[in-house]
Design a protein around this motif. Structure first.
Motif, PDB file in Angstrom:
ATOM      1  N   GLY A 237      11.618  73.921  75.672  1.00  0.00           N
ATOM      2  CA  GLY A 237      10.690  74.492  74.707  1.00  0.00           C
ATOM      3  C   GLY A 237       9.551  75.244  75.379  1.00  0.00           C
ATOM      4  N   GLU A 238       9.058  76.260  74.712  1.00  0.00           N
ATOM      5  CA  GLU A 238       7.941  77.064  75.200  1.00  0.00           C
ATOM      6  C   GLU A 238       6.639  76.498  74.634  1.00  0.00           C
ATOM      7  N   ALA A 239       5.782  76.000  75.508  1.00  0.00           N
ATOM      8  CA  ALA A 239       4.561  75.322  75.073  1.00  0.00           C
ATOM      9  C   ALA A 239       3.688  76.204  74.189  1.00  0.00           C
ATOM     10  N   GLN A 240       3.552  77.464  74.536  1.00  0.00           N
ATOM     11  CA  GLN A 240       2.701  78.360  73.754  1.00  0.00           C
ATOM     12  C   GLN A 240       3.227  78.518  72.324  1.00  0.00           C
ATOM     13  N   GLU A 241       4.539  78.682  72.184  1.00  0.00           N
ATOM     14  CA  GLU A 241       5.150  78.828  70.864  1.00  0.00           C
ATOM     15  C   GLU A 241       5.051  77.535  70.060  1.00  0.00           C
ATOM     16  N   VAL A 242       5.308  76.402  70.720  1.00  0.00           N
ATOM     17  CA  VAL A 242       5.240  75.117  70.031  1.00  0.00           C
ATOM     18  C   VAL A 242       3.804  74.834  69.591  1.00  0.00           C
ATOM     19  N   ALA A 243       2.823  75.136  70.445  1.00  0.00           N
ATOM     20  CA  ALA A 243       1.417  74.930  70.081  1.00  0.00           C
ATOM     21  C   ALA A 243       1.041  75.777  68.871  1.00  0.00           C
ATOM     22  N   ALA A 244       1.491  77.022  68.836  1.00  0.00           N
ATOM     23  CA  ALA A 244       1.186  77.893  67.692  1.00  0.00           C
ATOM     24  C   ALA A 244       1.815  77.339  66.415  1.00  0.00           C
ATOM     25  N   TYR A 245       3.061  76.872  66.499  1.00  0.00           N
ATOM     26  CA  TYR A 245       3.753  76.290  65.346  1.00  0.00           C
ATOM     27  C   TYR A 245       3.069  74.999  64.905  1.00  0.00           C
ATOM     28  N   LEU A 246       2.661  74.191  65.871  1.00  0.00           N
ATOM     29  CA  LEU A 246       1.959  72.944  65.592  1.00  0.00           C
ATOM     30  C   LEU A 246       0.650  73.218  64.852  1.00  0.00           C
ATOM     31  N   LYS A 247      -0.135  74.147  65.354  1.00  0.00           N
ATOM     32  CA  LYS A 247      -1.422  74.480  64.729  1.00  0.00           C
ATOM     33  C   LYS A 247      -1.229  75.068  63.326  1.00  0.00           C
ATOM     34  N   ALA A 248      -0.206  75.879  63.153  1.00  0.00           N
ATOM     35  CA  ALA A 248       0.064  76.456  61.831  1.00  0.00           C
ATOM     36  C   ALA A 248       0.474  75.368  60.847  1.00  0.00           C
ATOM     37  N   THR A 249       1.310  74.444  61.284  1.00  0.00           N
ATOM     38  CA  THR A 249       1.732  73.329  60.432  1.00  0.00           C
ATOM     39  C   THR A 249       0.532  72.480  60.027  1.00  0.00           C
ATOM     40  N   ILE A 250      -0.323  72.190  60.987  1.00  0.00           N
ATOM     41  CA  ILE A 250      -1.506  71.382  60.713  1.00  0.00           C
ATOM     42  C   ILE A 250      -2.432  72.107  59.737  1.00  0.00           C
ATOM     43  N   ALA A 251      -2.603  73.410  59.921  1.00  0.00           N
ATOM     44  CA  ALA A 251      -3.487  74.184  59.042  1.00  0.00           C
ATOM     45  C   ALA A 251      -3.012  74.155  57.592  1.00  0.00           C
ATOM     46  N   VAL A 252      -1.695  74.151  57.393  1.00  0.00           N
ATOM     47  CA  VAL A 252      -1.135  74.159  56.037  1.00  0.00           C
ATOM     48  C   VAL A 252      -1.038  72.752  55.454  1.00  0.00           C
ATOM     49  N   GLU A 253      -0.485  71.825  56.219  1.00  0.00           N
ATOM     50  CA  GLU A 253      -0.200  70.490  55.686  1.00  0.00           C
ATOM     51  C   GLU A 253      -1.370  69.521  55.770  1.00  0.00           C
ATOM     52  N   ARG A 254      -2.317  69.770  56.645  1.00  0.00           N
ATOM     53  CA  ARG A 254      -3.528  68.951  56.792  1.00  0.00           C
ATOM     54  C   ARG A 254      -3.248  67.458  56.987  1.00  0.00           C
ATOM     55  N   PRO A 255      -2.378  67.111  57.931  1.00  0.00           N
ATOM     56  CA  PRO A 255      -2.161  65.687  58.192  1.00  0.00           C
ATOM     57  C   PRO A 255      -3.358  65.090  58.917  1.00  0.00           C
ATOM     58  N   GLU A 256      -3.484  63.788  58.831  1.00  0.00           N
ATOM     59  CA  GLU A 256      -4.505  63.098  59.630  1.00  0.00           C
ATOM     60  C   GLU A 256      -3.938  62.675  60.971  1.00  0.00           C
ATOM     61  N   THR A 257      -2.597  62.470  61.013  1.00  0.00           N
ATOM     62  CA  THR A 257      -1.944  62.064  62.254  1.00  0.00           C
ATOM     63  C   THR A 257      -0.599  62.774  62.388  1.00  0.00           C
ATOM     64  N   LEU A 258      -0.262  63.121  63.624  1.00  0.00           N
ATOM     65  CA  LEU A 258       1.033  63.721  63.927  1.00  0.00           C
ATOM     66  C   LEU A 258       1.484  63.184  65.270  1.00  0.00           C
ATOM     67  N   LEU A 259       2.695  62.635  65.313  1.00  0.00           N
ATOM     68  CA  LEU A 259       3.314  62.150  66.546  1.00  0.00           C
ATOM     69  C   LEU A 259       4.440  63.099  66.905  1.00  0.00           C
ATOM     70  N   LEU A 260       4.474  63.533  68.161  1.00  0.00           N
ATOM     71  CA  LEU A 260       5.514  64.419  68.668  1.00  0.00           C
ATOM     72  C   LEU A 260       6.223  63.697  69.798  1.00  0.00           C
ATOM     73  N   VAL A 261       7.553  63.523  69.716  1.00  0.00           N
ATOM     74  CA  VAL A 261       8.350  62.845  70.739  1.00  0.00           C
ATOM     75  C   VAL A 261       9.241  63.896  71.393  1.00  0.00           C
ATOM     76  N   SER A 262       8.992  64.149  72.687  1.00  0.00           N
ATOM     77  CA  SER A 262       9.672  65.255  73.354  1.00  0.00           C
ATOM     78  C   SER A 262       9.963  64.911  74.820  1.00  0.00           C
ATOM     79  N   HIS A 263       9.916  65.916  75.679  1.00  0.00           N
ATOM     80  CA  HIS A 263      10.420  65.821  77.053  1.00  0.00           C
ATOM     81  C   HIS A 263       9.490  66.516  78.042  1.00  0.00           C
ATOM     82  N   LEU A 264       9.726  66.194  79.337  1.00  0.00           N
ATOM     83  CA  LEU A 264       9.161  67.006  80.410  1.00  0.00           C
ATOM     84  C   LEU A 264       9.981  68.283  80.494  1.00  0.00           C
ATOM     85  N   PRO A 265       9.430  69.379  80.861  1.00  0.00           N
ATOM     86  CA  PRO A 265       8.017  69.589  81.170  1.00  0.00           C
ATOM     87  C   PRO A 265       7.174  69.927  79.944  1.00  0.00           C
ATOM     88  N   LEU A 266       7.792  70.028  78.763  1.00  0.00           N
ATOM     89  CA  LEU A 266       7.072  70.493  77.579  1.00  0.00           C
ATOM     90  C   LEU A 266       5.846  69.643  77.248  1.00  0.00           C
TER      91      LEU A 266
END
Length: 157
Positions: free
Chosen positions: A84-113
């Protein structure tokens, strides 16, 4: 809001493909240990869980799920594999948070991401190392897009 970024538990070295590598018994136990630690930080709320489609990440989440508050949404995200590309994932993460407004988000992934993503979300930070089952917590404000690295934890020996 809090973002928790976690590397999957310890996985076996050999499988038909990298995506099919299962957790070891140690990986499952350490994932459960980290779930108990995370539960103390969550209280009663877990809004969104993003999980890599790779078997070891799926099994990490499965080992943790019963020890945590029921998540409102669990989503398999193809972009959070080891490639995964960190810059793209961060942008998607921030967009999701901006729309859905969660209080908590857990992401389970891998190195090096996981390391690069942490540094992408917390500007000015060097990518931290993540041993298996390690987890980092970030406080993120979607209104100002500012963040603060709170802590990183690893399973006890």
């Amino acid at each position: 809001m809090r973002i928790f970024i976690m590397r999957h538990g310890e996985a076996q070295n050999f499988a038909p493909s990298d995506a099919e590598r299962p957790l070891t018994m140690r990986g499952e136990l350490e994932s459960k240990q980290m779930a108990n630690q995370l539960a103390s930080h969550l209280g009663e709320r877990l809004d969104i869980v993003w999980v890599s489609p790779y078997l070891r990440a799926q099994q990490t989440w499965q080992a943790m799920a019963d020890l945590l508050p029921a998540a409102k949404a669990v989503v398999n995200i193809d972009e959070i594999t080891p490639y995964g590309e960190a810059q793209e994932v961060a942008a998607y993460l921030k967009a999701t948070i901006a729309v859905e407004r969660p209080e908590t988000l857990l992401l389970v992934s891998h190195l090096p991401l996981v390391g690069y993503l942490t540094a992408e979300v917390v500007s000015g930070m060097s990518p931290p190392m993540f041993q298996t089952s390690a987890m980092a917590a970030i406080e993120y404000n979607p209104d100002t897009e500012t963040s603060e690295f709170l802590w990183q934890d690893i399973p006890a020996g």
